[in-house]
Design a protein around this motif. Structure first.
Motif, PDB file in Angstrom:
ATOM      1  N   LYS A 152       0.832  -1.203   0.000  1.00 23.28           N
ATOM      2  CA  LYS A 152       0.000   0.000   0.000  1.00 23.28           C
ATOM      3  C   LYS A 152       0.873   1.261   0.000  1.00 23.28           C
ATOM      4  O   LYS A 152       0.552   2.254  -0.661  1.00 23.28           O
ATOM      5  N   ALA A 153       1.972   1.196   0.732  1.00 25.80           N
ATOM      6  CA  ALA A 153       2.867   2.355   0.814  1.00 25.80           C
ATOM      7  C   ALA A 153       3.475   2.677  -0.541  1.00 25.80           C
ATOM      8  O   ALA A 153       3.638   3.854  -0.892  1.00 25.80           O
ATOM      9  N   ILE A 185       3.786   7.831   6.838  1.00 22.73           N
ATOM     10  CA  ILE A 185       3.083   7.016   5.859  1.00 22.73           C
ATOM     11  C   ILE A 185       2.187   5.968   6.526  1.00 22.73           C
ATOM     12  O   ILE A 185       1.123   5.607   6.012  1.00 22.73           O
ATOM     13  N   HIS A 236      -1.492   6.380   7.014  1.00 23.20           N
ATOM     14  CA  HIS A 236      -2.346   6.159   5.842  1.00 23.20           C
ATOM     15  C   HIS A 236      -2.533   4.678   5.533  1.00 23.20           C
ATOM     16  O   HIS A 236      -3.616   4.276   5.091  1.00 23.20           O
ATOM     17  N   VAL A 237      -1.496   3.872   5.732  1.00 25.90           N
ATOM     18  CA  VAL A 237      -1.565   2.474   5.276  1.00 25.90           C
ATOM     19  C   VAL A 237      -1.714   1.481   6.419  1.00 25.90           C
ATOM     20  O   VAL A 237      -2.142   0.346   6.195  1.00 25.90           O
ATOM     21  N   ASP A 279       2.193   7.729  -6.024  1.00 25.11           N
ATOM     22  CA  ASP A 279       1.183   8.747  -6.355  1.00 25.11           C
ATOM     23  C   ASP A 279       1.633  10.120  -5.860  1.00 25.11           C
ATOM     24  O   ASP A 279       1.523  11.120  -6.585  1.00 25.11           O
ATOM     25  N   TRP A 280       2.156  10.196  -4.641  1.00 26.49           N
ATOM     26  CA  TRP A 280       2.632  11.468  -4.108  1.00 26.49           C
ATOM     27  C   TRP A 280       3.821  11.998  -4.917  1.00 26.49           C
ATOM     28  O   TRP A 280       4.008  13.206  -5.043  1.00 26.49           O
ATOM     29  N   GLY A 282       2.130   2.248  -3.497  1.00 24.05           N
ATOM     30  CA  GLY A 282       1.142   2.946  -4.294  1.00 24.05           C
ATOM     31  C   GLY A 282       0.964   4.394  -3.863  1.00 24.05           C
ATOM     32  O   GLY A 282       0.900   5.308  -4.695  1.00 24.05           O
ATOM     33  N   ALA A 283       0.900   4.617  -2.536  1.00 27.48           N
ATOM     34  CA  ALA A 283       0.705   5.975  -2.035  1.00 27.48           C
ATOM     35  C   ALA A 283       1.896   6.859  -2.358  1.00 27.48           C
ATOM     36  O   ALA A 283       1.749   8.002  -2.802  1.00 27.48           O
ATOM     37  N   LEU A 284       3.086   6.341  -2.144  1.00 30.34           N
ATOM     38  CA  LEU A 284       4.300   7.138  -2.357  1.00 30.34           C
ATOM     39  C   LEU A 284       4.513   7.454  -3.838  1.00 30.34           C
ATOM     40  O   LEU A 284       4.935   8.564  -4.189  1.00 30.34           O
TER      41      LEU A 284
END
Length: 416
Positions: A134-135, A158, A161-162, A141-142, A137-139
């Motif tokens: 999950k991290a 992080i 969020h995850v 995207d950021w 994908g988030a990172l």
């Protein structure tokens, strides 16, 4: 791959030759975006090549002490840049596929990759593989919105969020990891500038920083109302004073077979008449005035020089390459003489060209200065060492490396 890269190179050359002044502004912006994506994709390819070459041991097989040093000579990079390239290649190799895909897709740059990989590694250790995925994908995207510096700051939270259920405990663990990284990343880099000065950079851990401040702070205060030095100049002078105090104690370990010392080479006339310049064994030069100042508190060793500064005599011959003979060797070779090596004299040993066990004598004509790595490499490899017609060492590579076996020399220590 070679064909594809050659085609890409030809396309880039064609773009370079295309005048941009006539293009519309939106086309220029689109071209800039495309250039950046291609640059990141090329970076991914380059890192993959570096990682494979590093894994195969190509650099050491060709006589270099490391892949970073080999890249420095091959690509004409600064050694710091080459070292970071090797480190990033290893980081990318170990990163999750999503990170590598993002770089290859041109959506992130290499500095963002470094941040993402480090952050994901921490998340994996704290919350497991699912949170790590999950991290990623988030990172990623950021990373399309924020640069590496801001991405690093966002990455510290992080887990909120995850994996919010473990965020607080992980924050404490992250602090401990930060302390561990601080110990791992401590370093000081000394870089020689074109004019002979040194640039000093680095990161000190807390204990070393406290010791440095305690040592130099008392020496950085202005000496009086006439002291016009800037704060940075006072810190510079304080650090030099601390080094001089350490040298005077006589408690520093030997350096390359000699007591730790500053070695200056000058002519007798230059010393007595305050003319000309003098050379340090690091290859840097001092004015005659500076030499006379150092000579007030120095031991002086006579050396007889012939034409072209060829060393004829440095005092009594010894069995080991120490004392006057070592100083003569340093004066001639300036540092490790192996081609492509920039290691200074203090990191080097005296090597018998014809081995002592084989009847070789201990003399300047049978000695060469080599760092530890290249000393071992010459002993166990197929390189041949000899002195050229001008009395300076040259190295003949093995036939498997260079079928023509053209002699090579070290050019890093040349002083003119």
């Amino acid at each position: 791959m070679i064909d594809a890269l050659e085609q890409a190179e030809a396309a880039v050359v064609a773009c370079f030759d295309t005048p941009v002044w006539a293009a519309a502004e939106h086309d220029l912006v689109a071209a800039l975006d495309a250039t950046h994506r291609i640059e990141q994709r090329l970076a991914a390819v380059k890192l993959g090549l570096v990682r494979e070459l590093d894994g195969r041991g190509t650099a050491t097989a060709q006589g270099a002490s490391s892949t970073a040093v080999w890249l420095r000579d091959r690509l004409h990079l600064g050694v710091g840049v080459a070292r970071r390239l090797v480190e990033l290649a290893a980081t990318l190799d170990a990163a999750p596929p999503g990170v590598r895909d993002a770089l290859a897709g041109g959506t992130v740059d290499v500095e963002q990759v470094r941040v993402i990989a480090t952050t994901v590694e921490t998340v994996h250790a704290s919350a497991g593989p699912e949170a790590a995925d999950k991290a990623v994908g988030a990172l990623v995207d950021w990373a399309t919105q924020f640069d590496a510096t801001l991405l690093r700051k966002l990455g510290t939270r992080i887990l909120d969020h995850v994996a919010p259920e473990v965020a607080d405990a992980a924050a404490e663990a992250a602090l401990r990891a930060q302390e561990s990284r601080a110990a791992r990343d401590r370093h000081v880099t000394i870089s020689e500038q074109p004019d002979g000065r040194l640039r000093l950079t680095g990161i000190l851990d807390t204990e070393a920083a406290a010791a440095l401040r305690a040592a130099i702070d008392p020496l950085t205060t202005p000496t009086g109302p006439d002291d016009t030095r800037a704060p940075g100049q006072r810190r510079h002078d304080a650090l030099a004073d601390v080094c001089r105090l350490a040298l005077r104690t006589g408690e520093l370990p030997d350096n390359g077979g000699d007591p730790t010392q500053i070695v200056v080479t000058t002519s007798y006339d230059g010393l007595t008449r305050q003319l000309g310049t003098a050379a340090l064994d690091t290859g840097l030069h001092l004015s005659a005035e500076a030499v006379r100042r150092l000579a007030c508190d120095a031991s002086i060793l006579p050396a007889v020089l012939g034409g072209g500064s060829q060393i004829l005599d440095v005092g009594r011959q010894r069995r080991l390459i120490t004392g006057p003979l070592r100083r003569a060797l340093v004066l001639r070779d300036r540092g490790c003489a192996f081609p492509g090596c920039d290691r200074p004299p203090r990191w080097c040993d005296g090597h018998h060209i014809r081995h002592w066990a084989d009847g070789g004598v201990t003399s300047l004509a049978n000695a060469v200065l080599l760092c530890g790595h290249h000393h071992r490499h010459v002993h166990h490899g197929d390189w041949m060492v000899r002195l050229g017609g001008d009395g300076h060492p040259e190295f003949v590579p093995p036939a498997w490396l260079d079928p023509n076996q053209i002699p090579r020399r070290n050019h890093y220590h040349r002083r003119n």
